[in-house]
Design a protein around this motif. Structure first.
Motif, PDB file in Angstrom:
ATOM      1  N   ALA A  40     -21.743 -27.156 -17.361  1.00 57.10           N
ATOM      2  CA  ALA A  40     -22.492 -26.380 -17.250  1.00 57.10           C
ATOM      3  C   ALA A  40     -23.555 -26.909 -15.907  1.00 57.10           C
ATOM      4  CB  ALA A  40     -22.594 -25.881 -18.534  1.00 57.10           C
ATOM      5  N   LYS A  41     -23.191 -25.948 -15.446  1.00 53.53           N
ATOM      6  CA  LYS A  41     -24.633 -26.172 -13.844  1.00 53.53           C
ATOM      7  C   LYS A  41     -24.485 -24.120 -13.628  1.00 53.53           C
ATOM      8  CE  LYS A  41     -21.042 -28.650 -11.748  1.00 53.53           C
ATOM      9  NZ  LYS A  41     -20.494 -29.376 -10.321  1.00 53.53           N
ATOM     10  N   LEU A  42     -25.846 -24.298 -12.608  1.00 60.27           N
ATOM     11  CA  LEU A  42     -25.493 -23.147 -11.502  1.00 60.27           C
ATOM     12  C   LEU A  42     -26.249 -23.291 -10.144  1.00 60.27           C
ATOM     13  CD1 LEU A  42     -29.646 -21.985 -13.757  1.00 60.27           C
ATOM     14  CD2 LEU A  42     -26.954 -21.075 -14.156  1.00 60.27           C
ATOM     15  N   VAL A  43     -25.560 -22.207  -9.470  1.00 60.57           N
ATOM     16  CA  VAL A  43     -25.576 -22.739  -7.776  1.00 60.57           C
ATOM     17  C   VAL A  43     -26.294 -21.497  -7.242  1.00 60.57           C
ATOM     18  CG1 VAL A  43     -24.060 -22.972  -5.861  1.00 60.57           C
ATOM     19  CG2 VAL A  43     -23.088 -23.684  -8.072  1.00 60.57           C
ATOM     20  N   PHE A  44     -27.444 -21.735  -6.953  1.00 57.64           N
ATOM     21  CA  PHE A  44     -28.745 -20.546  -6.149  1.00 57.64           C
ATOM     22  C   PHE A  44     -27.815 -20.503  -4.916  1.00 57.64           C
ATOM     23  CE2 PHE A  44     -32.561 -19.484  -4.705  1.00 57.64           C
ATOM     24  CZ  PHE A  44     -32.879 -18.212  -5.391  1.00 57.64           C
ATOM     25  N   MET A  82     -16.767 -13.443   1.702  1.00 61.21           N
ATOM     26  CA  MET A  82     -16.948 -11.880   0.847  1.00 61.21           C
ATOM     27  C   MET A  82     -17.895 -11.003   1.803  1.00 61.21           C
ATOM     28  SD  MET A  82     -17.710 -13.683  -2.699  1.00 61.21           S
ATOM     29  CE  MET A  82     -17.495 -11.847  -4.010  1.00 61.21           C
ATOM     30  N   LEU A  83     -19.111 -11.560   2.712  1.00 60.48           N
ATOM     31  CA  LEU A  83     -19.348 -10.277   2.897  1.00 60.48           C
ATOM     32  C   LEU A  83     -19.097 -10.700   4.609  1.00 60.48           C
ATOM     33  CD1 LEU A  83     -22.693 -10.930   1.174  1.00 60.48           C
ATOM     34  CD2 LEU A  83     -21.589  -9.231   0.424  1.00 60.48           C
ATOM     35  N   TRP A  84     -18.226 -10.211   5.280  1.00 63.45           N
ATOM     36  CA  TRP A  84     -17.503 -10.492   6.793  1.00 63.45           C
ATOM     37  C   TRP A  84     -18.192  -9.569   7.325  1.00 63.45           C
ATOM     38  CZ3 TRP A  84     -14.800  -6.904   9.418  1.00 63.45           C
ATOM     39  CH2 TRP A  84     -14.556  -5.961   8.459  1.00 63.45           C
ATOM     40  N   ASP A  85     -18.405  -8.173   6.942  1.00 60.75           N
ATOM     41  CA  ASP A  85     -19.020  -7.396   7.662  1.00 60.75           C
ATOM     42  C   ASP A  85     -20.622  -7.384   7.379  1.00 60.75           C
ATOM     43  OD1 ASP A  85     -19.107  -6.366   5.289  1.00 60.75           O
ATOM     44  OD2 ASP A  85     -18.420  -4.007   6.241  1.00 60.75           O
ATOM     45  N   VAL A  86     -22.069  -8.202   7.379  1.00 64.33           N
ATOM     46  CA  VAL A  86     -22.619  -8.044   7.600  1.00 64.33           C
ATOM     47  C   VAL A  86     -23.721  -9.524   8.084  1.00 64.33           C
ATOM     48  CG1 VAL A  86     -24.693  -7.721   5.658  1.00 64.33           C
ATOM     49  CG2 VAL A  86     -22.605  -6.020   5.157  1.00 64.33           C
ATOM     50  N   LYS A  87     -24.656  -9.297   8.325  1.00 64.86           N
ATOM     51  CA  LYS A  87     -25.416 -10.133   8.560  1.00 64.86           C
ATOM     52  C   LYS A  87     -25.521 -11.759   7.394  1.00 64.86           C
ATOM     53  CE  LYS A  87     -29.725 -11.552  10.533  1.00 64.86           C
ATOM     54  NZ  LYS A  87     -30.921 -10.751  10.873  1.00 64.86           N
ATOM     55  N   ARG A  88     -25.396 -13.163   7.908  1.00 64.64           N
ATOM     56  CA  ARG A  88     -25.709 -14.029   6.736  1.00 64.64           C
ATOM     57  C   ARG A  88     -26.759 -14.019   5.693  1.00 64.64           C
ATOM     58  NH1 ARG A  88     -22.982 -19.243   6.029  1.00 64.64           N
ATOM     59  NH2 ARG A  88     -20.852 -18.305   7.681  1.00 64.64           N
ATOM     60  N   GLU A  89     -26.424 -13.944   4.988  1.00 64.75           N
ATOM     61  CA  GLU A  89     -27.928 -13.908   3.924  1.00 64.75           C
ATOM     62  C   GLU A  89     -28.358 -15.652   4.051  1.00 64.75           C
ATOM     63  OE1 GLU A  89     -29.125 -11.606   2.380  1.00 64.75           O
ATOM     64  OE2 GLU A  89     -27.877  -9.978   3.352  1.00 64.75           O
ATOM     65  N   SER A  90     -29.598 -15.401   4.620  1.00 61.53           N
ATOM     66  CA  SER A  90     -30.247 -17.285   4.301  1.00 61.53           C
ATOM     67  C   SER A  90     -29.278 -17.409   2.981  1.00 61.53           C
ATOM     68  CB  SER A  90     -31.827 -16.964   4.687  1.00 61.53           C
ATOM     69  OG  SER A  90     -32.527 -15.493   3.905  1.00 61.53           O
ATOM     70  N   GLN A  91     -30.020 -18.530   2.942  1.00 63.13           N
ATOM     71  CA  GLN A  91     -29.445 -19.268   1.339  1.00 63.13           C
ATOM     72  C   GLN A  91     -30.518 -20.368   1.020  1.00 63.13           C
ATOM     73  OE1 GLN A  91     -26.309 -18.296  -0.181  1.00 63.13           O
ATOM     74  NE2 GLN A  91     -26.189 -17.030   2.065  1.00 63.13           N
ATOM     75  N   GLY A  92     -30.590 -20.963   1.171  1.00 69.54           N
ATOM     76  CA  GLY A  92     -31.600 -22.029   0.353  1.00 69.54           C
ATOM     77  C   GLY A  92     -31.492 -22.539  -0.981  1.00 69.54           C
ATOM     78  N   GLY A  93     -30.359 -22.352  -0.965  1.00 66.27           N
ATOM     79  CA  GLY A  93     -29.321 -22.675  -2.077  1.00 66.27           C
ATOM     80  C   GLY A  93     -30.349 -24.170  -2.419  1.00 66.27           C
ATOM     81  N   GLU A 100     -29.006 -33.030 -16.813  1.00 68.20           N
ATOM     82  CA  GLU A 100     -29.139 -33.631 -16.480  1.00 68.20           C
ATOM     83  C   GLU A 100     -30.564 -32.888 -15.433  1.00 68.20           C
ATOM     84  OE1 GLU A 100     -26.916 -34.918 -12.553  1.00 68.20           O
ATOM     85  OE2 GLU A 100     -25.134 -35.602 -14.366  1.00 68.20           O
ATOM     86  N   ALA A 101     -31.407 -33.766 -15.351  1.00 64.91           N
ATOM     87  CA  ALA A 101     -32.763 -33.190 -14.567  1.00 64.91           C
ATOM     88  C   ALA A 101     -32.745 -31.465 -13.643  1.00 64.91           C
ATOM     89  CB  ALA A 101     -33.675 -34.677 -14.918  1.00 64.91           C
ATOM     90  N   ALA A 102     -34.352 -31.556 -13.683  1.00 62.88           N
ATOM     91  CA  ALA A 102     -33.873 -30.224 -13.333  1.00 62.88           C
ATOM     92  C   ALA A 102     -34.318 -31.237 -11.793  1.00 62.88           C
ATOM     93  CB  ALA A 102     -34.629 -29.388 -13.469  1.00 62.88           C
ATOM     94  N   PRO A 103     -33.420 -29.888 -10.356  1.00 64.30           N
ATOM     95  CA  PRO A 103     -33.690 -30.657  -9.012  1.00 64.30           C
ATOM     96  C   PRO A 103     -35.444 -30.517  -8.996  1.00 64.30           C
ATOM     97  CG  PRO A 103     -31.936 -29.321  -8.948  1.00 64.30           C
ATOM     98  CD  PRO A 103     -32.396 -29.248 -10.883  1.00 64.30           C
ATOM     99  N   GLU A 104     -35.167 -30.658  -7.379  1.00 59.63           N
ATOM    100  CA  GLU A 104     -36.836 -30.821  -7.082  1.00 59.63           C
ATOM    101  C   GLU A 104     -37.138 -29.312  -7.168  1.00 59.63           C
ATOM    102  OE1 GLU A 104     -40.182 -32.069  -3.660  1.00 59.63           O
ATOM    103  OE2 GLU A 104     -38.312 -32.814  -3.777  1.00 59.63           O
ATOM    104  N   ALA A 105     -35.797 -28.572  -6.496  1.00 58.27           N
ATOM    105  CA  ALA A 105     -35.564 -27.307  -6.171  1.00 58.27           C
ATOM    106  C   ALA A 105     -36.075 -25.917  -6.908  1.00 58.27           C
ATOM    107  CB  ALA A 105     -34.643 -27.254  -5.167  1.00 58.27           C
ATOM    108  N   VAL A 106     -35.562 -26.684  -8.413  1.00 63.22           N
ATOM    109  CA  VAL A 106     -35.976 -26.041  -9.107  1.00 63.22           C
ATOM    110  C   VAL A 106     -36.627 -25.806 -10.199  1.00 63.22           C
ATOM    111  CG1 VAL A 106     -35.120 -25.782 -11.845  1.00 63.22           C
ATOM    112  CG2 VAL A 106     -33.193 -26.035 -10.088  1.00 63.22           C
ATOM    113  N   GLN A 107     -37.598 -27.092  -9.616  1.00 55.42           N
ATOM    114  CA  GLN A 107     -39.392 -27.338 -10.908  1.00 55.42           C
ATOM    115  C   GLN A 107     -40.419 -26.262  -9.112  1.00 55.42           C
ATOM    116  OE1 GLN A 107     -40.166 -31.600 -10.157  1.00 55.42           O
ATOM    117  NE2 GLN A 107     -37.952 -31.790 -11.892  1.00 55.42           N
TER     118      GLN A 107
END
Length: 668
Positions: A40-44, A82-93, A100-107
């Motif tokens: 199992a995993k999360l992708v922000f 998926m959002l081809w006609d919309v300005k690319r959203e900032s991700q920072g995912g 496994e241990a939470a990555p630094e971004a989650v902390q």
């Protein structure tokens, strides 16, 4: 509104989720990771996506082969396509393998300030999630059976839970993960049908979005400061209840619990008549309706009745660990799902419909159920409220209309105007729609949609009408609609059958007053027998000149006119009831809800296209309502004899025949 968007893999399937507070979701999935697969995993994906876009992404998401091994770049490209006609959203995912241990971004996420509308405390510290759980439970209770936009939720909390006002996003997010609440957009397009084997879906704008609150097509679009989009769709149909936008948050919570309708029991006619003081005809109809309530629900039993129950598809979602998924926020019921079935109580004008529903209300309330009585007009709500309060003392009753002070109070018995139904969602065991054929309910798919949304799937509908719409009449005749007819008034005398006077149109008569001779002679006869006289006309512009002419011809009698444009209408009706005014020239504004003893009815231009069968029957129903004068006169005056007039006479005559056949009429 902008929200976080992420993908979750439970070891078997992927799903897209949106979040009002990503901290809540991170802690929720971490706590429940043992119930998920080992991979199992999360992708922000985005920390601040426009809410309307987030709903579309969740709705239209289709799993692609090999997603489990994608990196952030691949995910970013996928979302952008998926959002081809919309300005690319900032991700920072980020990507987090939950076992496994939470990555630094989650902390960092858990340690960052909460943001507006969210719980300020650090959620990962001791005891805070338990406090948030209490808030989620309280919110779920307050929103039980409700369908509210964010602004309405804020208003409710200001009244019922001030401590949560302004900071409830975190609690709502937890409640949605627990399956207690469904979060939707105020306006959204229906999801496209799934077709296996397709690549990433490009979201087009060829589908008109619909309002999730009222079901109407959202044809308006405007720049929106809340989400930053230049084309944020909004609904124009239900603006009176607050603006429903594509970026608006709509919260829904279906009322649960065992069905009180299933526990309703049939009762004998004698018992019902004795308890509620009903006539034989009223008692028979009430018992037929009680028998209908006692029947088990059937799959797909909700009929459309010529109204648009628009199919709104449920968003794709992932089963919630430790709880049941929320019911779809759609307005219709899925194919094969149990849906409310219907009963038509077809009672002539003056039959006492209100008294006939008392046994039905009692049957549900005594089983702990909730009942809604909806009527089109505020004045009828205010008139019915004291009668229901007296009949059901000790029952929590709420009265809802525009400007009501009770709109956030819970009630077992709710009396409301039909527009108020849009604030409920699967809340009532029994929904009674009074004056089904009247404005604004008649021919308004928005209000029909709201009514169906307000009823539980295994609940029941009862429609009350003296003049049901033709489609319902045909269903009743075919035997496909449960119904009961009450063909006689409480006093037991037959309905006055309309007579015809052939004369020129009022437009011609106003130019040549001598053409009014037949009408004025009949009017004088009624006045001389001491009757109060209604004279209905089809056009407001005809009222004043007609009043002047009749005032001269019928000198000695007070003649007045009124319409929807008359600020003195209420005062004139009062004077008419008090016999100060003897002849009242009016439009169909007085075709319902006005009872004047010893009255006769004249309908000028009865062949007008503005007077359909229902209007003619309702206007005719103003005559003969008193036991002292049950044989009031009804006159159709017109140059032509139309189908509407013929059908109105046939309907009235048919009711008299049924009443005589069943022994309901008194001997002359």
């Amino acid at each position: 509104m902008r929200v976080a968007v992420y993908a979750v893999w439970n070891g078997r399937v992927w799903a897209i989720r949106r979040s009002l507070d990503m901290r809540v979701d991170v802690l929720w999935w971490n706590r429940n990771k043992d119930k998920l697969g080992k991979t199992a995993k999360l992708v922000f994906l985005s920390e601040a996506m426009a809410y309307s876009l987030a709903v579309e992404v969740e709705q239209e998401f289709e799993e692609q082969p090999g997603m489990e091994s994608w990196d952030l770049g691949k995910w970013s490209t996928f979302v952008h396509e998926m959002l081809w006609d919309v300005k690319r959203e900032s991700q920072g995912g980020w990507i987090w393998d939950l076992h496994e241990a939470a990555p630094e971004a989650v902390q960092r996420l858990l340690a960052e300030p909460a943001g507006a509308g969210r719980m300020e405390a650090a959620l990962h510290t001791a005891g805070v999630m338990e406090e948030l759980g209490g808030q989620a439970a309280l919110l779920s209770k307050l929103l039980h059976g409700r369908s509210l936009l964010a602004a309405e939720v804020e208003s409710l909390l200001q009244d019922a839970a001030p401590g949560l006002a302004g900071a409830w996003f975190s609690a709502v997010q937890l409640a949605s993960l627990q399956g207690r609440l469904a979060l939707d957009a105020g306006v959204a397009a229906d999801a496209r049908p799934r077709r296996p084997g397709r690549g990433p879906l490009r979201l087009g704008r060829d589908r008109l979005p619909r309002c999730r609150r009222c079901g109407s097509e959202a044809t308006g679009a405007a720049p929106c400061a809340a989400c930053g989009r230049a084309d944020c769709a909004y609904c124009e149909a239900c603006l009176a209840l607050g603006r429903s936008r594509a970026c608006s948050l709509l919260l829904r919570s279906a009322a649960g619990g065992a069905s009180a309708v299933r526990a309703a029991a049939e009762q004998s006619t004698a018992a019902v008549r004795g308890r509620w003081g009903l006539s034989a005809a009223q008692g028979d109809a009430a018992c037929a309706a009680l028998g209908f309530l006692a029947e088990p629900p059937r799959k797909g039993s909700a009929e459309r009745s010529g109204r648009a129950w628009w199919p709104l598809s449920a968003p794709a979602g992932l089963a919630v660990p430790g709880g049941k998924p929320c019911a779809p926020p759609a307005g219709s019921y899925a194919q094969g799902e149990i849906a409310p079935s219907r009963f038509l109580l077809w009672a002539v004008t003056g039959a006492g419909k209100t008294e006939m529903i008392f046994p039905l209300l009692s049957s549900i309330l005594e089983q702990g159920g909730r009942v809604l009585v909806a009527t089109p007009r505020r004045d009828v709500v205010l008139e019915l409220a004291p009668r229901l309060a007296k009949a059901f003392e000790g029952t929590r009753m709420v009265t809802l209309y525009g400007g009501s002070t009770e709109r956030w109070q819970p009630g077992d018995l709710t009396l409301a105007t039909t527009h108020q139904l849009m604030r409920f969602y699967r809340a009532f065991d029994l929904v009674i729609i009074d004056e089904l054929d009247a404005f604004p309910y008649h021919n308004d798919p928005m209000l029909a949609f709201a009514a169906q949304n307000a009823c539980k799937p295994d609940g029941k509908f009862v429609y009350l009408s003296a003049t049901p719409p033709r489609p319902l009449q045909k269903e009743a005749a075919r035997g496909t609609l449960h119904h009961a007819k009450v063909p006689v008034r409480f006093h037991g005398h037959p309905l006055p059958v309309p007579k015809r006077i052939t004369m020129k149109s009022i437009e011609q008569c106003l130019r040549q007053p001598h053409l009014l001779k037949k009408l004025t002679e009949a009017l004088r006869e009624s006045l001389e027998r001491d009757a109060q006289v209604f004279l209905f006309v089809s056009r407001i512009r005809h009222i004043d000149p007609l009043v002047r002419i009749l005032g001269r011809i019928l000198a000695g009698y007070c003649v007045e006119g009124t319409s929807s444009e008359d600020p003195q209408r209420a005062a004139k009706v009062t004077r008419f009831r008090g016999r100060e005014i003897r002849l009242l020239v009016t439009t169909t504004i007085l075709e319902r809800g006005v009872t004047v003893p010893r009255s006769d009815v004249f309908i000028a231009d009865a062949d007008s296209g503005l007077f359909d069968e229902a209007s003619l029957v309702q206007m005719a129903g103003r005559a003969g309502r008193s036991s002292e004068d049950p044989a009031g006169k009804v006159i159709f005056a017109s140059p032509e004899w139309t189908h509407s007039q013929k059908r109105a006479v046939k309907q009235i005559t048919s009711m008299n025949l049924i009443a005589r056949k069943n022994g309901y009429l008194k001997e002359s």
